[in-house]
Scaffold this active site. Structure first.
Site, short mmCIF file in Angstrom:
data_model
loop_
_atom_site.label_atom_id
_atom_site.label_comp_id
_atom_site.label_asym_id
_atom_site.label_seq_id
_atom_site.Cartn_x
_atom_site.Cartn_y
_atom_site.Cartn_z
N LYS A 22 0.85 -1.20 0.00
CA LYS A 22 0.00 0.00 0.00
C LYS A 22 0.87 1.24 0.00
O LYS A 22 0.69 2.15 -0.81
CB LYS A 22 -0.88 -0.02 1.24
CG LYS A 22 -1.59 1.28 1.55
CD LYS A 22 -2.57 1.16 2.69
CE LYS A 22 -1.95 1.32 4.01
NZ LYS A 22 -1.75 2.72 4.43
N ASN A 23 1.88 1.26 0.90
CA ASN A 23 2.64 2.50 1.11
C ASN A 23 3.72 2.73 0.06
O ASN A 23 4.34 3.79 0.06
CB ASN A 23 3.21 2.53 2.53
CG ASN A 23 2.09 2.58 3.57
OD1 ASN A 23 0.92 2.79 3.22
ND2 ASN A 23 2.42 2.36 4.81
N CYS A 116 -6.33 11.37 12.48
CA CYS A 116 -7.04 10.12 12.20
C CYS A 116 -6.97 9.31 13.50
O CYS A 116 -6.62 9.80 14.55
CB CYS A 116 -6.39 9.38 11.05
SG CYS A 116 -4.76 8.82 11.49
N ARG A 121 -1.54 13.85 13.27
CA ARG A 121 -1.11 13.82 11.86
C ARG A 121 -0.93 15.24 11.28
O ARG A 121 -1.60 15.61 10.32
CB ARG A 121 -2.08 13.01 11.00
CG ARG A 121 -2.44 11.64 11.50
CD ARG A 121 -1.29 10.66 11.61
NE ARG A 121 -0.73 10.22 10.36
CZ ARG A 121 -1.17 9.18 9.65
NH1 ARG A 121 -2.23 8.55 10.04
NH2 ARG A 121 -0.57 8.82 8.52
N ASP A 305 3.86 0.52 12.23
CA ASP A 305 2.71 -0.18 11.66
C ASP A 305 2.63 -1.63 12.11
O ASP A 305 1.66 -2.32 11.81
CB ASP A 305 2.74 -0.13 10.13
CG ASP A 305 2.59 1.28 9.63
OD1 ASP A 305 2.89 1.53 8.44
OD2 ASP A 305 2.21 2.16 10.42
N ARG A 397 -8.75 -1.49 4.43
CA ARG A 397 -7.94 -0.39 3.90
C ARG A 397 -6.55 -0.86 3.53
O ARG A 397 -5.89 -0.29 2.66
CB ARG A 397 -7.85 0.75 4.92
CG ARG A 397 -9.10 1.60 5.09
CD ARG A 397 -8.84 2.75 6.04
NE ARG A 397 -7.53 3.30 5.78
CZ ARG A 397 -6.75 3.81 6.73
NH1 ARG A 397 -7.15 3.84 7.99
NH2 ARG A 397 -5.55 4.28 6.45
C1 EPZ Z 1 3.40 6.92 6.46
O1 EPZ Z 1 2.52 7.87 7.03
C2 EPZ Z 1 2.59 5.65 6.30
N1 EPZ Z 1 1.48 5.89 5.38
C3 EPZ Z 1 2.06 5.20 7.66
O2 EPZ Z 1 1.37 3.96 7.46
C4 EPZ Z 1 3.26 4.94 8.58
O3 EPZ Z 1 2.78 4.60 9.85
C5 EPZ Z 1 4.10 6.22 8.67
O4 EPZ Z 1 4.50 6.65 7.35
C6 EPZ Z 1 5.36 6.02 9.50
O5 EPZ Z 1 6.11 4.98 8.96
C7 EPZ Z 1 1.71 5.89 4.06
O6 EPZ Z 1 2.84 5.73 3.60
C8 EPZ Z 1 0.51 6.07 3.18
P1 EPZ Z 1 5.06 10.35 8.83
P2 EPZ Z 1 2.97 9.44 7.14
O7 EPZ Z 1 4.89 11.63 8.12
O8 EPZ Z 1 3.81 9.80 5.99
C9 EPZ Z 1 4.81 13.45 12.37
C10 EPZ Z 1 -0.38 2.43 7.67
O9 EPZ Z 1 -0.93 1.84 8.61
N2 EPZ Z 1 4.67 14.48 11.34
O10 EPZ Z 1 6.33 9.58 8.66
O11 EPZ Z 1 1.75 10.23 7.41
C11 EPZ Z 1 3.59 12.55 12.45
O12 EPZ Z 1 2.59 13.17 13.25
C12 EPZ Z 1 -0.03 3.91 7.80
O13 EPZ Z 1 -0.08 1.89 6.56
C13 EPZ Z 1 4.69 15.82 11.72
O14 EPZ Z 1 4.83 16.15 12.89
O15 EPZ Z 1 3.85 9.37 8.46
C14 EPZ Z 1 4.14 11.31 13.09
O16 EPZ Z 1 4.22 11.52 14.49
C15 EPZ Z 1 -0.35 4.44 9.17
N3 EPZ Z 1 4.56 16.77 10.76
C16 EPZ Z 1 5.54 11.22 12.50
O17 EPZ Z 1 5.85 12.54 12.00
C17 EPZ Z 1 4.40 16.46 9.43
O18 EPZ Z 1 4.31 17.37 8.60
C18 EPZ Z 1 5.67 10.22 11.37
O19 EPZ Z 1 4.76 10.59 10.37
C19 EPZ Z 1 4.36 15.09 9.06
C20 EPZ Z 1 4.50 14.12 10.03
#
Ligand code: EPZ
Length: 417
Positions: A22-23, A116, A121, A305, A397
């Site tokens: 998915k990712n 979410c 997020r 995850d 999902r």
């Molecule tokens: C990706 O989400 C994945 N989703 C998530 O998978 C995965 O858990 C996550 O990366 C971490 O590995 C997809 O790839 C579609 P992040 P993403 O930005 O990009 C903070 C699943 O179950 N943050 O790396 O949204 C955020 O709040 C999903 O498949 C900020 O503070 O994750 C979090 O604490 C769930 N500001 C941390 O960084 C920002 O602008 C990691 O988030 C962006 C993120």
């Protein structure tokens, strides 16, 4: 609302092939906006997050052809740079469209994707990075307006190695004149996949897998064809299924390197794990042993995850395990549901102290988020008696026909819509 009914106790045995990631697929779909030539995607996962993302592409004017084993995405007629609020709120991954839409149209209008089930997020890293690339970002009334007439290469340092922010900025920089450096970039395997796709399109991207990614912007990019890598989280979920049911499962079409952190922890829990070139066999050895400490972190650390699924393994382990969720601020919602099944877990801030019990008992539980829902299915597989996992659509999902795969491995599980 769909639910899964599970009678626990069966040892899962057999083999299965892991579907596309998915990712990896989601950002690559977004990259289709960076070219006016058609793109072809193979081994795409037939899951609702993917269908939702494709509907967003169609909404902005792209054409998606679903063929037997491939998708053909043609964005020649894409014309809308405004992301409809409803879609942006419903589908978190729409945020990956911001960079490509901006690079293509030099304009983008989004609403905040909102939090979410697993946390607030925020998207501050995405927006701050785009500003470093000369984008004028204004926020008013819950909407974000990006004006990118002066989009150009620049230096970005991410406060946190955000996967989505790294991907968005790579795609924006790919069509920005000049050179871009993204420092403290995410190192997940999906980043390397996106780099390969961008380079196939004629881009010049280097460094994926390290903390610094360098992009030389181009004026125009070509189409591409891409085969999704196997989903490392789906693979990890089935690895845990073998452990908690004391079974033996061989997963084919995996990339063992992407599973090293999970393999290490499940070996600590006593599982026997045989690793082959593109397959892995997990053999349960009775009740799992305690795992002293699991702390989630950016790749190659332990994947957030997989945190919920490891809570289930720890819930029936001999001894006490500690799980620290250091990536998201609210990702223990499955714990309340595990407690209903007889688990002994105490949460303090982002730390779960899990004292293993001999056996969980079946209960009516609810999927609160994608991976938490999968963890509850795993709990039902090893619990005494009947478990009903409600809101099963949330699990759809990220998992293609989870109950069918589990049934083929010997589980007593069925879906009721
Ligand atoms: C990706 O989400 C994945 N989703 C998530 O998978 C995965 O858990 C996550 O990366 C971490 O590995 C997809 O790839 C579609 P992040 P993403 O930005 O990009 C903070 C699943 O179950 N943050 O790396 O949204 C955020 O709040 C999903 O498949 C900020 O503070 O994750 C979090 O604490 C769930 N500001 C941390 O960084 C920002 O602008 C990691 O988030 C962006 C993120």
């Amino acid at each position: 609302m769909a639910k899964l009914i599970i009678n626990g106790g069966a040892k899962l045995e057999g083999e299965l092939s892991i579907h596309g990631a998915k990712n990896a697929a989601l950002p690559v779909f977004a990259a289709a906006l960076l070219t006016e030539e058609p793109v072809i995607i193979y081994n795409w996962p037939a899951i609702s997050d993917v269908y939702n993302m494709l509907s967003i592409l169609e909404h902005i004017g792209a054409h998606v052809a679903y063929e037997k084993d491939k998708l053909v995405i043609d964005t020649r007629r894409a014309l809308r740079w405004e992301m409809p609020d409803k879609l942006a709120k419903e589908i978190r991954s729409s945020i990956f469209m911001m960079g490509p839409i901006l690079a293509r149209f030099r304009m983008a209008r989004f609403t905040y994707p909102g939090g979410c089930e697993i946390g607030s997020r925020p998207i501050d890293l995405h927006l701050r990075g785009l500003k470093n690339l000369g984008v004028n970002v204004t926020e008013a009334g819950g909407h974000i307006m990006c004006e990118g007439r002066r989009l150009k290469g620049g230096d970005v340092h991410l406060d946190y190695p955000s996967v989505g922010a790294t991907e968005n900025l790579m795609m924006a920089a790919a069509l920005a004149p000049g050179n871009t450096a993204i420092r403290n970039a995410a190192r997940e395997p999906e980043i390397a996949e996106l780099q390969d796709v961008l380079n196939q399109m004629g881009s010049d991207v280097k460094g994926a897998g390290s903390s610094t990614i360098l992009i030389e912007g181009k004026g125009k990019l070509r189409g591409f064809s891409y085969t999704c890598i196997p989903d490392r989280i789906v693979a990890g979920t089935f690895m845990v299924a073998a452990v908690v049911t004391n079974g033996k499962i061989t997963l084919k079409n995996v990339i063992p390197e992407h599973l090293f952190a999970i393999t290490a922890k499940l070996r600590e829990a006593g599982a026997q794990i045989k690793v082959y070139d593109d397959a892995i066999t997990v053999i349960g050895q009775g009740r799992p042993k305690e795992m002293h400490l699991i702390e989630t972190g950016p790749y190659p650390g332990f994947p957030t995850d997989m945190q919920a699924q490891m809570c289930t393994a720890a819930a029936i382990a001999k001894g006490t395990s500690i799980i620290v969720e250091s990536v998201f601020d609210n990702r223990f919602k499955h714990v309340g549901e595990l407690l209903r099944m007889g688990a002994n877990i105490v949460i303090k801030n982002n730390v779960a102290v899990i004292k293993g019990v001999e056996r969980l008992h079946g209960a009516e539980v609810k999927s609160m988020d994608l991976r938490g829902g999968a963890a509850l299915v795993l709990a039902g597989l090893c619990a005494q008696g009947k478990t009903v996992v409600e809101q099963a659509r949330i699990i759809d999902r990220g998992y293609e026909t989870l109950e069918s795969e589990l049934s083929l491995l010997g589980a007593d599980i069925r879906r009721e819509d």
